[in-house]
Design a protein around this motif. Structure first.
Motif, PDB file in Angstrom:
ATOM      1  N   ALA A 170     -74.008 -18.900  13.238  1.00 25.24           N
ATOM      2  CA  ALA A 170     -73.758 -17.571  13.456  1.00 25.24           C
ATOM      3  C   ALA A 170     -74.022 -17.075  12.014  1.00 25.24           C
ATOM      4  CB  ALA A 170     -72.585 -17.216  14.129  1.00 25.24           C
ATOM      5  N   VAL A 171     -74.073 -15.773  12.055  1.00 25.79           N
ATOM      6  CA  VAL A 171     -74.099 -14.884  10.816  1.00 25.79           C
ATOM      7  C   VAL A 171     -73.220 -13.605  11.023  1.00 25.79           C
ATOM      8  CG1 VAL A 171     -76.248 -13.902  10.968  1.00 25.79           C
ATOM      9  CG2 VAL A 171     -75.279 -13.654   8.614  1.00 25.79           C
ATOM     10  N   LEU A 172     -72.247 -13.374  10.145  1.00 24.47           N
ATOM     11  CA  LEU A 172     -71.325 -12.372  10.596  1.00 24.47           C
ATOM     12  C   LEU A 172     -70.719 -11.712   8.995  1.00 24.47           C
ATOM     13  CD1 LEU A 172     -67.760 -13.665  11.094  1.00 24.47           C
ATOM     14  CD2 LEU A 172     -69.656 -15.094  11.554  1.00 24.47           C
ATOM     15  N   GLY A 173     -70.535 -10.512   9.064  1.00 22.25           N
ATOM     16  CA  GLY A 173     -70.040  -9.908   7.814  1.00 22.25           C
ATOM     17  C   GLY A 173     -69.498  -8.482   7.874  1.00 22.25           C
ATOM     18  N   LEU A 174     -69.066  -7.903   7.096  1.00 19.65           N
ATOM     19  CA  LEU A 174     -68.265  -6.741   7.305  1.00 19.65           C
ATOM     20  C   LEU A 174     -68.798  -5.552   6.039  1.00 19.65           C
ATOM     21  CD1 LEU A 174     -65.889  -6.765   4.565  1.00 19.65           C
ATOM     22  CD2 LEU A 174     -64.889  -8.352   6.375  1.00 19.65           C
ATOM     23  N   SER A 175     -68.650  -4.314   6.283  1.00 23.84           N
ATOM     24  CA  SER A 175     -69.283  -3.374   5.472  1.00 23.84           C
ATOM     25  C   SER A 175     -70.474  -3.942   4.893  1.00 23.84           C
ATOM     26  CB  SER A 175     -68.138  -3.173   4.301  1.00 23.84           C
ATOM     27  OG  SER A 175     -68.408  -2.009   3.526  1.00 23.84           O
ATOM     28  N   MET A 176     -71.104  -4.136   3.638  1.00 23.72           N
ATOM     29  CA  MET A 176     -72.098  -4.264   3.132  1.00 23.72           C
ATOM     30  C   MET A 176     -72.556  -5.690   3.892  1.00 23.72           C
ATOM     31  SD  MET A 176     -73.420  -5.402  -0.624  1.00 23.72           S
ATOM     32  CE  MET A 176     -72.345  -7.004  -0.766  1.00 23.72           C
ATOM     33  N   GLY A 177     -71.674  -6.489   4.104  1.00 22.43           N
ATOM     34  CA  GLY A 177     -71.963  -7.770   4.918  1.00 22.43           C
ATOM     35  C   GLY A 177     -72.333  -7.574   6.131  1.00 22.43           C
ATOM     36  N   GLY A 178     -71.628  -6.355   6.894  1.00 24.26           N
ATOM     37  CA  GLY A 178     -72.424  -6.139   7.933  1.00 24.26           C
ATOM     38  C   GLY A 178     -73.647  -5.880   8.292  1.00 24.26           C
ATOM     39  N   TYR A 179     -74.274  -5.035   7.434  1.00 22.51           N
ATOM     40  CA  TYR A 179     -75.529  -4.975   7.092  1.00 22.51           C
ATOM     41  C   TYR A 179     -76.346  -6.264   6.931  1.00 22.51           C
ATOM     42  CZ  TYR A 179     -80.016  -4.464   4.905  1.00 22.51           C
ATOM     43  OH  TYR A 179     -81.402  -4.643   4.801  1.00 22.51           O
ATOM     44  N   GLY A 180     -75.815  -6.990   6.154  1.00 18.69           N
ATOM     45  CA  GLY A 180     -76.412  -8.380   6.052  1.00 18.69           C
ATOM     46  C   GLY A 180     -76.495  -9.249   7.086  1.00 18.69           C
ATOM     47  N   ALA A 181     -75.418  -9.143   7.850  1.00 18.43           N
ATOM     48  CA  ALA A 181     -75.209  -9.942   9.324  1.00 18.43           C
ATOM     49  C   ALA A 181     -76.406  -9.467  10.083  1.00 18.43           C
ATOM     50  CB  ALA A 181     -73.811  -9.856   9.617  1.00 18.43           C
ATOM     51  N   LEU A 182     -76.485  -8.149  10.502  1.00 11.05           N
ATOM     52  CA  LEU A 182     -77.302  -7.738  11.420  1.00 11.05           C
ATOM     53  C   LEU A 182     -78.706  -7.936  10.904  1.00 11.05           C
ATOM     54  CD1 LEU A 182     -76.732  -6.718  14.174  1.00 11.05           C
ATOM     55  CD2 LEU A 182     -77.009  -4.567  13.391  1.00 11.05           C
ATOM     56  N   HIS A 183     -78.981  -7.517   9.464  1.00  6.84           N
ATOM     57  CA  HIS A 183     -80.307  -7.630   8.939  1.00  6.84           C
ATOM     58  C   HIS A 183     -80.886  -9.394   9.145  1.00  6.84           C
ATOM     59  CE1 HIS A 183     -83.771  -7.645   6.431  1.00  6.84           C
ATOM     60  NE2 HIS A 183     -83.176  -8.254   5.519  1.00  6.84           N
ATOM     61  N   TYR A 184     -80.150 -10.058   8.700  1.00  6.08           N
ATOM     62  CA  TYR A 184     -80.573 -11.572   8.677  1.00  6.08           C
ATOM     63  C   TYR A 184     -80.490 -12.098  10.041  1.00  6.08           C
ATOM     64  CZ  TYR A 184     -79.136 -12.329   3.674  1.00  6.08           C
ATOM     65  OH  TYR A 184     -79.180 -12.221   2.101  1.00  6.08           O
ATOM     66  N   ALA A 185     -79.968 -11.588  11.013  1.00  3.09           N
ATOM     67  CA  ALA A 185     -80.105 -12.003  12.516  1.00  3.09           C
ATOM     68  C   ALA A 185     -81.524 -11.642  12.784  1.00  3.09           C
ATOM     69  CB  ALA A 185     -78.982 -11.607  13.161  1.00  3.09           C
ATOM     70  N   GLU A 186     -81.913 -10.155  12.621  1.00  3.43           N
ATOM     71  CA  GLU A 186     -83.081  -9.817  13.041  1.00  3.43           C
ATOM     72  C   GLU A 186     -84.083 -10.333  12.365  1.00  3.43           C
ATOM     73  OE1 GLU A 186     -81.386  -4.973  14.011  1.00  3.43           O
ATOM     74  OE2 GLU A 186     -82.314  -5.576  12.046  1.00  3.43           O
ATOM     75  N   ASP A 187     -84.034 -10.520  10.920  1.00  5.22           N
ATOM     76  CA  ASP A 187     -85.145 -11.258  10.091  1.00  5.22           C
ATOM     77  C   ASP A 187     -85.491 -12.535  10.353  1.00  5.22           C
ATOM     78  OD1 ASP A 187     -87.127 -10.464   8.003  1.00  5.22           O
ATOM     79  OD2 ASP A 187     -85.881 -11.500   6.436  1.00  5.22           O
ATOM     80  N   ARG A 188     -84.395 -13.273  10.598  1.00  5.90           N
ATOM     81  CA  ARG A 188     -84.506 -14.570  11.035  1.00  5.90           C
ATOM     82  C   ARG A 188     -83.942 -15.119  12.224  1.00  5.90           C
ATOM     83  NH1 ARG A 188     -85.979 -18.064   6.634  1.00  5.90           N
ATOM     84  NH2 ARG A 188     -86.184 -19.679   8.282  1.00  5.90           N
TER      85      ARG A 188
END
Length: 352
Positions: A170-188
């Motif tokens: 899983a990848v999860l994050g908040l604020s800037m990391g919320g962007y990172g979590a959703l982007h990484y899940a989409e990208d990979r």
């Protein structure tokens, strides 16, 4: 064209000042128990000795050609990790917010779960979980996505007893990391079967979300605090406003990188068709009123595509926890993670 650019710059700067207001960090802990020994590899070289918080909580420092300087990775192990040397564990990657660091994870005890390994890699004060468009700024080489996905993930799998299929990562994050979590899940989607974004900057179609990135690039809180008595976050050296994603201005397709990596874009949301998705947000001004809109936009896009998802808009926080005021802080994020982690544990346990 000049007037359009000036108008857009004014709007983005105002949004940036608002979006920067409440970003926080958490001090590190200290202890002296020996951790597992990890081996270098995948472009990562360890520097110095680990910072040990307990036998199941430690931080290593690494260098990599993909990033300038030294960077930390904090690791939480289940309490029974050493007791059963044959058991393999699911892994959750937690991505911190802007102006934060790996020790922010200590503010959310639910992340230290006995059902999974949690890995907290450095995301930089303003790394934005991206391979920067500009690599010659004051922060130097900045290929954060390569660092996380092509180096940290295989490094962890090679050194710890992990379950390596996407259903157990899983990848999860908040604020800037919320962007990172959703982007990484989409990208990979080959890597991550589960994702969660808390108060995430997850719709780059919104000027306020682009403004949040500009605030970090230009270190606007640092400038404000230099002329006041406020205790404000610092995002490090000032860099060009085009440094991370290129030009933010929607003039003659100058903002094409922003559009390509926008988590709310339908083409990117469609990549989550086989992913377990959870979204959290409050609604309190100034910042979470924007993340609420972004989160609603993402949910609407997922619903339109027929992709299942969970969303908890806890508003002013009264429905979530006494510590939560609906704002951009760990008073809300810690209980939101306490709500999410049991869901993730259950999803891991039912994965084949």
């Amino acid at each position: 064209m000049t007037s359009l650019r000036m108008h857009a710059r004014t709007a983005l700067a105002a949004a940036a000042l608002t979006a920067a207001a409440l970003l926080t960090a958490v001090p590190a802990a200290h202890a002296d128990t020996a951790p597992p020994t990890l081996s270098d590899g995948f472009g990562l070289s360890q520097a110095g000795v680990p910072v040990v918080h307990s036998s199941t909580d430690f931080t290593i420092t690494v260098t990599t050609p993909q990033l300038s300087g030294m960077h930390q990775i904090r690791i939480f192990l289940p309490k029974d990790y050493a007791a059963d040397p044959t058991k393999r564990w699911p892994v959750a990657y937690f991505l911190h917010g802007a102006a934060g660091n790996v020790d922010d994870a200590a503010a959310a005890p639910a992340l230290h779960s006995d059902s999974m390994i949690t890995v907290v890699p450095d995301g930089g004060l303003k790394g934005w979980y991206s391979n920067w468009v500009m690599q010659n700024t004051a922060v130097g080489t900045a290929n954060w996505e390569i660092f996380h996905l092509d180096q940290v993930v295989p490094f962890i799998d090679a050194n710890l007893r992990t379950l390596t299929d996407r259903s157990h990562r899983a990848v999860l994050g908040l604020s800037m990391g919320g962007y990172g979590a959703l982007h990484y899940a989409e990208d990979r989607p080959d890597l991550f079967g589960h994702t969660a974004a808390l108060s995430g900057a997850i719709d780059f179609g919104m000027p306020a979300m682009r403004g949040a990135v500009l605030a970090t690039e230009l270190n606007l809180p640092g400038g404000l605090c230099a002329v006041s008595s406020l205790q404000c976050a610092s995002f490090g050296p000032v860099v060009d406003s085009d440094a991370v994603f290129g030009s933010p201005y929607p003039v003659f397709n100058a903002d094409h990188v922003w559009n390509q990596v926008n988590p709310a874009a339908p083409v990117n949301l469609a990549k989550l068709s086989n992913t377990d998705i959870t979204l959290y947000t409050g609604s309190t001004l100034p910042l979470d009123s924007f993340t609420e809109t972004a989160t609603e936009n993402v949910k609407a896009g997922l619903d339109q595509l027929g992709i299942p998802n969970r969303m908890d808009d806890y508003g002013n926080g009264s429905s979530l926890a006494p510590s939560c005021d609906g704002g951009h802080n760990y008073g809300c994020w810690a209980p939101a993670l306490a709500d999410y982690i049991p869901h993730l544990q259950a999803a891991f346990s039912t994965s084949s």
